[in-house]
Motif scaffolding. Structure first.
Motif, PDB file in Angstrom:
ATOM      1  N   LYS A  50      63.609  32.706  40.759  1.00  0.00           N
ATOM      2  CA  LYS A  50      64.587  31.615  40.677  1.00  0.00           C
ATOM      3  C   LYS A  50      63.967  30.320  40.129  1.00  0.00           C
ATOM      4  O   LYS A  50      64.681  29.465  39.629  1.00  0.00           O
ATOM      5  CB  LYS A  50      65.259  31.361  42.034  1.00  0.00           C
ATOM      6  CG  LYS A  50      64.360  30.745  43.065  1.00  0.00           C
ATOM      7  CD  LYS A  50      65.121  30.448  44.343  1.00  0.00           C
ATOM      8  CE  LYS A  50      64.225  29.666  45.278  1.00  0.00           C
ATOM      9  NZ  LYS A  50      64.928  29.110  46.398  1.00  0.00           N
ATOM     10  N   ASN A  51      62.636  30.196  40.198  1.00  0.00           N
ATOM     11  CA  ASN A  51      61.965  29.012  39.658  1.00  0.00           C
ATOM     12  C   ASN A  51      61.724  29.116  38.155  1.00  0.00           C
ATOM     13  O   ASN A  51      61.466  28.112  37.502  1.00  0.00           O
ATOM     14  CB  ASN A  51      60.599  28.806  40.318  1.00  0.00           C
ATOM     15  CG  ASN A  51      60.673  28.598  41.798  1.00  0.00           C
ATOM     16  OD1 ASN A  51      60.011  29.299  42.553  1.00  0.00           O
ATOM     17  ND2 ASN A  51      61.475  27.641  42.249  1.00  0.00           N
ATOM     18  N   ILE A  52      61.801  30.323  37.641  1.00  0.00           N
ATOM     19  CA  ILE A  52      61.454  30.546  36.237  1.00  0.00           C
ATOM     20  C   ILE A  52      62.724  30.504  35.399  1.00  0.00           C
ATOM     21  O   ILE A  52      63.459  31.486  35.276  1.00  0.00           O
ATOM     22  CB  ILE A  52      60.705  31.885  36.071  1.00  0.00           C
ATOM     23  CG1 ILE A  52      59.434  31.849  36.920  1.00  0.00           C
ATOM     24  CG2 ILE A  52      60.375  32.138  34.605  1.00  0.00           C
ATOM     25  CD1 ILE A  52      58.724  33.173  37.046  1.00  0.00           C
ATOM     26  N   ASN A  53      62.991  29.325  34.850  1.00  0.00           N
ATOM     27  CA  ASN A  53      64.170  29.114  34.013  1.00  0.00           C
ATOM     28  C   ASN A  53      63.914  27.978  33.026  1.00  0.00           C
ATOM     29  O   ASN A  53      62.920  27.263  33.136  1.00  0.00           O
ATOM     30  CB  ASN A  53      65.397  28.825  34.893  1.00  0.00           C
ATOM     31  CG  ASN A  53      65.184  27.638  35.791  1.00  0.00           C
ATOM     32  OD1 ASN A  53      64.850  26.550  35.336  1.00  0.00           O
ATOM     33  ND2 ASN A  53      65.374  27.838  37.088  1.00  0.00           N
ATOM     34  N   ASP A  54      64.797  27.835  32.067  1.00  0.00           N
ATOM     35  CA  ASP A  54      64.628  26.810  31.029  1.00  0.00           C
ATOM     36  C   ASP A  54      64.580  25.401  31.600  1.00  0.00           C
ATOM     37  O   ASP A  54      63.868  24.545  31.092  1.00  0.00           O
ATOM     38  CB  ASP A  54      65.748  26.895  30.000  1.00  0.00           C
ATOM     39  CG  ASP A  54      65.606  28.089  29.074  1.00  0.00           C
ATOM     40  OD1 ASP A  54      64.541  28.733  29.102  1.00  0.00           O
ATOM     41  OD2 ASP A  54      66.560  28.374  28.327  1.00  0.00           O
ATOM     42  N   THR A  55      65.320  25.154  32.656  1.00  0.00           N
ATOM     43  CA  THR A  55      65.359  23.819  33.248  1.00  0.00           C
ATOM     44  C   THR A  55      64.001  23.417  33.812  1.00  0.00           C
ATOM     45  O   THR A  55      63.531  22.308  33.590  1.00  0.00           O
ATOM     46  CB  THR A  55      66.429  23.748  34.357  1.00  0.00           C
ATOM     47  OG1 THR A  55      67.681  24.129  33.807  1.00  0.00           O
ATOM     48  CG2 THR A  55      66.522  22.341  34.925  1.00  0.00           C
TER      49      THR A  55
END
Length: 72
Positions: A50-55
């Motif tokens: 859940k921490n690994i995203n574009d944001t």
């Protein structure tokens, strides 16, 4: 200090990175995975899916924010 380490890691993976553009979009999948592994190793954190995203990987400041949250 944290920002300097982040930039060093990023440059070691992609030498021609442009810090003014979105970082996540500049990496291919292997480079991005390498970035995550290096960040976890250097900062002694564990990033969840859940921490690994574009944001969270938009720029150095957003990466720094997620690292600081994980270190608490």
């Amino acid at each position: 200090m944290v920002e300097r380490k982040i930039k060093k890691i990023i440059k070691s993976i992609k030498k021609d990175v442009n810090f003014k553009n979105e970082l996540a979009k500049q990496f291919d999948s292997m480079q991005f995975l390498n970035l995550i592994v290096n960040l976890e190793s250097v900062f002694k954190i564990k990033l969840s899916e859940k921490n690994i995203n574009d944001t969270n990987f938009k720029n150095v400041e957003s990466i720094k924010k997620i690292i600081n949250e994980k270190k608490k």
